[in-house]
Design an enzyme around this catalytic site. Structure first.
Site, PDB file in Angstrom:
ATOM      1  CG  ASP A 114       2.170  -2.938  -3.078  1.00  0.00           C
ATOM      2  OD1 ASP A 114       1.136  -2.240  -3.134  1.00  0.00           O
ATOM      3  OD2 ASP A 114       3.046  -2.767  -2.208  1.00  0.00           O
ATOM      4  CG  ASP A 140       2.789   3.342  -0.342  1.00  0.00           C
ATOM      5  OD1 ASP A 140       3.671   3.423   0.528  1.00  0.00           O
ATOM      6  OD2 ASP A 140       2.173   2.288  -0.601  1.00  0.00           O
TER       7      ASP A 140
END
Length: 530
Positions: free
Chosen positions: A319, A391
């Site tokens: 993202d 992540d």
């Protein structure tokens, strides 16, 4: 020398004209029906994996129930053998209707009724029952064309069946899902199933059908065609409506990529709030909320940036939000992002609201994006990195659990430069304490010294991270001296983040490995009900 007598086959039964073509037609029908049957199984497993996330559990339930039901179906088919052709046609029409609508029905049960589990078991049983009745009836039909030894007939049928299953297994992930998607893919297979069954009966065995049977099959064919056709026409609207039922805020973007369902929602701006809330969901799991994502990403990135940071590796985070924080340090020379799904990266780079949130970080010339599996990429990577930011999605699915194992962290250690740091998003030490401390144990087992810390992210709750360095000396949990001005994290907040109260104290749990993915079991158990 010819005697002029009709051809005689094993057992003295007179052969039908063109028996070779008729026999081939039966075997082709077996082939097609087997392909359709396997696609129905795979569709149920895949849908459950997307909606529930438990791939192994869903596969076990579907396959176990369907195989059991197939045995029952074989027994149920015994009384139908005298009218094998008509019975087979009815079964294929029923299977085409129920199999074609299975994905639609189960999605509706999940979205509106909260009855997915019972609906899945019931659907798998009925489909298995119908599939199990096919082979006994086809065996009778094959023998009526030209009687042959039972062993030879069984060998021919099962050879066609297994080859057809291979076709179905390959067509589902590489053709049906990419071209049609799950819902329409099931409808296509249902239509193929109906055509194959009716074509066989209405050509090779048409003389065995009474006038009444032909009328019934004709009416049934019209009903099945209308139902599947209507479902096809309304599939897009149904999917939009059902999907919206699963989310609190309006869905502004939705896509089913090769790997996952990607959904963006955006709330209506409320009085007292400067901005609306943009949220990203992958397979139904919240990835961030624009209202408080800065808390998560500041806590994830900035403690790891204390020290050398010229080359940074980011695993996941397609993202672009973690990359945004990394690029706030001007001495970062290169950022390598390894994210499996190119659709997420494309979304982050093109959707204006998300691009505004990540600051267009993925288009920065210092950023290189690799769309590949992180585990596989690390096995062959020859580069060294000063900072590794892991992540990755939570380890509540089989595919992601391997990214929280001792083996995975050992691979990360092999690409860390001297004095390099690793930071891992590790879930909630409050809601999922065994998962959190198992990740810590896995990182330490791979040869790291760790410093656990946690912060409050309102959208997630209490959320934990691990800062680690190779060796036995834990890293210092501090912000860099030249850290940019942050909205949430400061030295006092970070110092407090390392303190765990008694109800969140360290647990002595074993590490997770590829062969014993304990973190998967912990995550499924602890997050159940949330």
């Amino acid at each position: 020398m010819s005697t002029g007598a009709p051809p005689v086959v094993d057992g003295g039964t007179e052969a039908r004209p063109h028996w070779r073509l008729a026999r081939a037609a039966v075997l082709v029908a077996v082939f097609v029906c087997a392909a359709c049957g396997l696609v129905y199984e795979l569709a149920l497993v895949a849908l459950g994996s997307y909606l529930i996330g438990d791939t192994v559990g869903q596969a076990s339930i579907v396959l176990g129930v369907m195989v059991f039901a197939m045995g029952v179906g074989a027994l149920v088919a015994k009384p139908l053998q005298p009218r094998a052709a008509a019975a087979f046609a009815v079964i294929e029409l029923t299977l085409a209707l129920l199999g074609g609508l299975s994905v639609l029905g189960l999605y509706a049960a999940f979205a509106w009724l909260d009855l997915y589990g019972p609906a899945l078991v019931g659907t798998a049983f009925v489909l298995g029952l119908l599939i199990g009745a096919e082979i006994p009836l086809l065996m009778v039909m094959l023998q009526r064309i030209r009687e042959q030894a039972a062993g030879s007939a069984v060998a021919d049928l099962f050879a066609a069946d297994y080859v057809g299953a291979l076709l179905g297994g390959l067509a589902f992930p590489f053709l049906l899902i990419p071209v049609f998607g799950q819902l329409k893919g099931a409808l296509v297979v249902g239509a193929v199933n109906a055509v194959a069954g009716l074509a066989l009966v209405c050509t090779v065995f048409r003389r065995e059908l009474s006038r009444r049977a032909r009328l019934v099959l004709g009416a049934g064919s019209v009903v099945v065609a209308l139902c599947l056709g209507y479902a096809w026409v309304t599939a897009a609207d149904f999917e939009v409506t059902a999907r919206q039922q699963l989310y609190r805020d309006p869905v502004v973007y939705a896509e089913r990529s090769r790997y996952q369902e990607i959904v963006l929602t955006r709330s209506v701006r409320e009085v007292g709030h400067a901005d609306s809330d943009l949220r990203l969901f992958l397979n139904g799991d919240l990835q961030f909320s624009s209202v408080d994502e800065y808390r998560y990403h500041e806590a994830l990135v900035h403690p790891a940036m204390r020290g050398p940071r010229g080359d940074v590796l980011v695993l996941g985070a397609g993202d672009g939000l973690a990359v945004r924080e990394i690029l706030r340090y001007p001495d970062v020379r290169r950022v390598t992002v390894v994210d499996l799904d190119p659709a997420v990266v494309a979304l982050a780079s093109t959707v204006p609201q998300l691009r505004a949130l990540n600051g267009g970080s993925l288009d920065d010339p210092r950023v290189r994006v690799l769309n590949t599996d992180a585990f596989g990429w690390l096995r062959t990577a020859a580069e060294r990195f000063d900072v590794v930011v892991a992540d990755l999605p939570d380890p509540d699915e089989t595919a992601t659990a391997k990214l929280y194992t001792v083996e995975f962290y050992a691979l990360i250690r092999s690409v860390l430069a001297e004095q390099g740091r690793l930071v891992v998003q590790s879930g909630s030490p409050y809601f999922a304490p065994r998962s959190y401390w198992s990740i810590d144990a896995s990182v330490r087992e791979a040869g790291f010294a760790t410093v656990p810390y946690h912060v409050d992210v309102p959208s997630f709750g209490d959320w934990g991270f691990l800062l680690a360095t190779a060796g036995t000396v834990p890293p210092v949990l501090e912000l860099p001296a030249d850290a940019p001005r942050l909205r949430f994290l400061d030295p006092d907040v970070l110092r407090a983040a390392a303190a765990f109260p008694p109800d969140r104290a360290r647990l002595n749990v074993p590490p997770s490995t590829l062969l014993q993915p304990r973190v998967l079991d912990y995550a499924r158990t602890e997050w159940r009900g949330y």
